[in-house]
Write a protein that holds these residues in place. Structure first.
Motif, PDB file in Angstrom:
ATOM      1  N   PRO A  41       0.812  -1.200   0.000  1.00  0.00           N
ATOM      2  CA  PRO A  41       0.000   0.000   0.000  1.00  0.00           C
ATOM      3  C   PRO A  41       0.853   1.261   0.000  1.00  0.00           C
ATOM      4  CG  PRO A  41      -0.045  -1.035   2.158  1.00  0.00           C
ATOM      5  CD  PRO A  41       0.712  -1.956   1.260  1.00  0.00           C
ATOM      6  N   PRO A  42       0.227   2.379  -0.382  1.00  0.00           N
ATOM      7  CA  PRO A  42       0.988   3.631  -0.441  1.00  0.00           C
ATOM      8  C   PRO A  42       1.415   4.090   0.946  1.00  0.00           C
ATOM      9  CG  PRO A  42      -1.340   4.040  -0.817  1.00  0.00           C
ATOM     10  CD  PRO A  42      -1.168   2.548  -0.768  1.00  0.00           C
ATOM     11  N   GLY A  43       2.406   4.936   0.953  1.00  0.00           N
ATOM     12  CA  GLY A  43       2.901   5.481   2.212  1.00  0.00           C
ATOM     13  C   GLY A  43       3.359   6.917   2.031  1.00  0.00           C
ATOM     14  N   ALA A  44       3.629   7.570   3.120  1.00  0.00           N
ATOM     15  CA  ALA A  44       4.118   8.951   3.077  1.00  0.00           C
ATOM     16  C   ALA A  44       5.609   9.004   2.755  1.00  0.00           C
ATOM     17  CB  ALA A  44       3.858   9.637   4.417  1.00  0.00           C
ATOM     18  N   ARG A  45       6.303   7.882   2.938  1.00  0.00           N
ATOM     19  CA  ARG A  45       7.735   7.756   2.633  1.00  0.00           C
ATOM     20  C   ARG A  45       7.948   6.459   1.866  1.00  0.00           C
ATOM     21  NH1 ARG A  45      11.394  10.295   5.345  1.00  0.00           N
ATOM     22  NH2 ARG A  45      10.722  11.850   6.827  1.00  0.00           N
ATOM     23  N   CYS A  46       9.044   6.395   1.159  1.00  0.00           N
ATOM     24  CA  CYS A  46       9.405   5.159   0.462  1.00  0.00           C
ATOM     25  C   CYS A  46       9.673   4.068   1.492  1.00  0.00           C
ATOM     26  CB  CYS A  46      10.646   5.388  -0.400  1.00  0.00           C
ATOM     27  SG  CYS A  46      11.248   3.877  -1.202  1.00  0.00           S
ATOM     28  N   HIS A  47       9.071   2.922   1.294  1.00  0.00           N
ATOM     29  CA  HIS A  47       9.268   1.795   2.202  1.00  0.00           C
ATOM     30  C   HIS A  47      10.695   1.273   2.133  1.00  0.00           C
ATOM     31  CE1 HIS A  47       4.684   0.838   1.710  1.00  0.00           C
ATOM     32  NE2 HIS A  47       4.902   1.955   2.370  1.00  0.00           N
ATOM     33  N   ARG A  48      11.377   1.498   1.021  1.00  0.00           N
ATOM     34  CA  ARG A  48      12.733   0.971   0.850  1.00  0.00           C
ATOM     35  C   ARG A  48      13.804   1.955   1.322  1.00  0.00           C
ATOM     36  NH1 ARG A  48      14.159  -1.494  -4.743  1.00  0.00           N
ATOM     37  NH2 ARG A  48      12.857  -3.144  -3.916  1.00  0.00           N
ATOM     38  N   CYS A  49      13.782   3.182   0.810  1.00  0.00           N
ATOM     39  CA  CYS A  49      14.891   4.109   1.111  1.00  0.00           C
ATOM     40  C   CYS A  49      14.511   5.223   2.072  1.00  0.00           C
ATOM     41  CB  CYS A  49      15.479   4.687  -0.177  1.00  0.00           C
ATOM     42  SG  CYS A  49      14.449   5.955  -0.962  1.00  0.00           S
ATOM     43  N   GLY A  50      13.226   5.388   2.359  1.00  0.00           N
ATOM     44  CA  GLY A  50      12.786   6.402   3.310  1.00  0.00           C
ATOM     45  C   GLY A  50      12.582   7.786   2.726  1.00  0.00           C
ATOM     46  N   ASP A  51      12.844   7.976   1.420  1.00  0.00           N
ATOM     47  CA  ASP A  51      12.667   9.294   0.804  1.00  0.00           C
ATOM     48  C   ASP A  51      11.189   9.660   0.809  1.00  0.00           C
ATOM     49  OD1 ASP A  51      12.347  11.429  -1.192  1.00  0.00           O
ATOM     50  OD2 ASP A  51      14.399  10.965  -1.773  1.00  0.00           O
ATOM     51  N   SER A  52      10.876  10.863   1.189  1.00  0.00           N
ATOM     52  CA  SER A  52       9.474  11.287   1.225  1.00  0.00           C
ATOM     53  C   SER A  52       9.164  12.349   0.174  1.00  0.00           C
ATOM     54  CB  SER A  52       9.130  11.844   2.607  1.00  0.00           C
ATOM     55  OG  SER A  52       9.904  12.995   2.885  1.00  0.00           O
ATOM     56  N   ARG A  53      10.169  12.866  -0.482  1.00  0.00           N
ATOM     57  CA  ARG A  53       9.950  13.975  -1.408  1.00  0.00           C
ATOM     58  C   ARG A  53       9.723  13.517  -2.848  1.00  0.00           C
ATOM     59  NH1 ARG A  53      14.277  14.604   1.464  1.00  0.00           N
ATOM     60  NH2 ARG A  53      15.614  14.277  -0.322  1.00  0.00           N
ATOM     61  N   ARG A  54      10.091  12.303  -3.177  1.00  0.00           N
ATOM     62  CA  ARG A  54      10.081  11.914  -4.585  1.00  0.00           C
ATOM     63  C   ARG A  54       9.150  10.742  -4.884  1.00  0.00           C
ATOM     64  NH1 ARG A  54      16.005  11.596  -6.679  1.00  0.00           N
ATOM     65  NH2 ARG A  54      14.850  11.299  -8.605  1.00  0.00           N
ATOM     66  N   LEU A  55       8.116  10.553  -4.077  1.00  0.00           N
ATOM     67  CA  LEU A  55       7.139   9.505  -4.376  1.00  0.00           C
ATOM     68  C   LEU A  55       6.233   9.987  -5.499  1.00  0.00           C
ATOM     69  CD1 LEU A  55       6.215   8.295  -0.809  1.00  0.00           C
ATOM     70  CD2 LEU A  55       7.500   7.040  -2.547  1.00  0.00           C
ATOM     71  N   GLU A  56       6.027   9.125  -6.490  1.00  0.00           N
ATOM     72  CA  GLU A  56       5.230   9.468  -7.670  1.00  0.00           C
ATOM     73  C   GLU A  56       4.195   8.371  -7.893  1.00  0.00           C
ATOM     74  OE1 GLU A  56       8.381   9.089 -10.453  1.00  0.00           O
ATOM     75  OE2 GLU A  56       9.393  10.920  -9.822  1.00  0.00           O
ATOM     76  N   TRP A  57       3.007   8.764  -8.314  1.00  0.00           N
ATOM     77  CA  TRP A  57       2.003   7.791  -8.739  1.00  0.00           C
ATOM     78  C   TRP A  57       2.287   7.475 -10.195  1.00  0.00           C
ATOM     79  CZ3 TRP A  57      -1.037   5.138  -5.618  1.00  0.00           C
ATOM     80  CH2 TRP A  57      -1.200   5.607  -4.318  1.00  0.00           C
ATOM     81  N   THR A  58       2.626   6.214 -10.459  1.00  0.00           N
ATOM     82  CA  THR A  58       3.098   5.798 -11.775  1.00  0.00           C
ATOM     83  C   THR A  58       2.173   4.722 -12.335  1.00  0.00           C
ATOM     84  OG1 THR A  58       5.347   6.229 -11.015  1.00  0.00           O
ATOM     85  CG2 THR A  58       5.103   4.888 -13.005  1.00  0.00           C
ATOM     86  N   PRO A  59       1.768   4.846 -13.607  1.00  0.00           N
ATOM     87  CA  PRO A  59       0.949   3.789 -14.193  1.00  0.00           C
ATOM     88  C   PRO A  59       1.694   2.449 -14.196  1.00  0.00           C
ATOM     89  CG  PRO A  59       0.868   5.753 -15.555  1.00  0.00           C
ATOM     90  CD  PRO A  59       1.950   5.980 -14.526  1.00  0.00           C
ATOM     91  N   ALA A  60       1.003   1.415 -13.800  1.00  0.00           N
ATOM     92  CA  ALA A  60       1.538   0.051 -13.834  1.00  0.00           C
ATOM     93  C   ALA A  60       0.911  -0.669 -15.024  1.00  0.00           C
ATOM     94  CB  ALA A  60       1.216  -0.674 -12.532  1.00  0.00           C
ATOM     95  N   SER A  61       1.524  -1.755 -15.412  1.00  0.00           N
ATOM     96  CA  SER A  61       1.054  -2.494 -16.587  1.00  0.00           C
ATOM     97  C   SER A  61      -0.303  -3.155 -16.373  1.00  0.00           C
ATOM     98  CB  SER A  61       2.074  -3.571 -16.965  1.00  0.00           C
ATOM     99  OG  SER A  61       2.114  -4.578 -15.950  1.00  0.00           O
ATOM    100  N   GLY A  62      -0.631  -3.454 -15.120  1.00  0.00           N
ATOM    101  CA  GLY A  62      -1.864  -4.201 -14.849  1.00  0.00           C
ATOM    102  C   GLY A  62      -1.679  -5.696 -14.991  1.00  0.00           C
TER     103      GLY A  62
END
Length: 145
Positions: A41-62
């Motif tokens: 699920p989405p988060g306020a920070r990246c679950h992997r690196c912790g960056d909170s400024r560069r999260l983007e909603w990106t189209p996935a292939s489905g």
């Protein structure tokens, strides 16, 4: 007495982009612009690196693969009584190992549950529920049947 409405997730500031895209028939997933990891699920920070400024909603292939599923036979959740039996499915998106979504199988084809196999290819579809809600779901592709 009117039949209960199927529960709908409440969109908030964090999840609204996911639901807005679903209404347009597009599956979007958060992706980190720093480390490029996808997360759901989405988060306020990246679950992997912790960056909170560069999260983007990106189209996935489905496109996804079946991980697990179960069939619910008891109408214990308000709003789902008329849908019993229904199938809950965990899929892993092809974009990244470990990128899982929990969904239910569309109930319009009684042969769909029989097509489920661990690893079977799945594809996103979008079910309109009522006037103002679209639910992303997954169904087996032709390759799985």
């Amino acid at each position: 007495m009117a039949e209960p409405q199927r529960p709908r997730p409440a969109a908030d500031a964090l999840t609204a982009p996911f639901w807005d895209a679903a209404a347009r028939g597009v599956l979007v997933i958060q992706r980190c612009g720093a480390c490029r990891a996808w997360q759901h699920p989405p988060g306020a920070r990246c679950h992997r690196c912790g960056d909170s400024r560069r999260l983007e909603w990106t189209p996935a292939s489905g496109e996804a693969r079946t991980v697990a599923w179960t069939t619910t036979h008891q109408g214990l959740v308000a709003g789902f009584e008329a849908a019993v039996p229904y199938v809950n499915v965990v899929v892993e998106l092809v974009e990244q190992p470990g990128l899982y979504l929990l969904t239910d199988l569309p109930g319009d084809d009684p042969a769909l549950p029989a097509a489920l196999r661990v690893g079977a290819p799945m594809r996103a579809s979008f079910q309109r529920i009522g006037d103002a809600f679209t639910l992303p779901q997954f169904r087996p592709t032709g390759d799985a049947r």
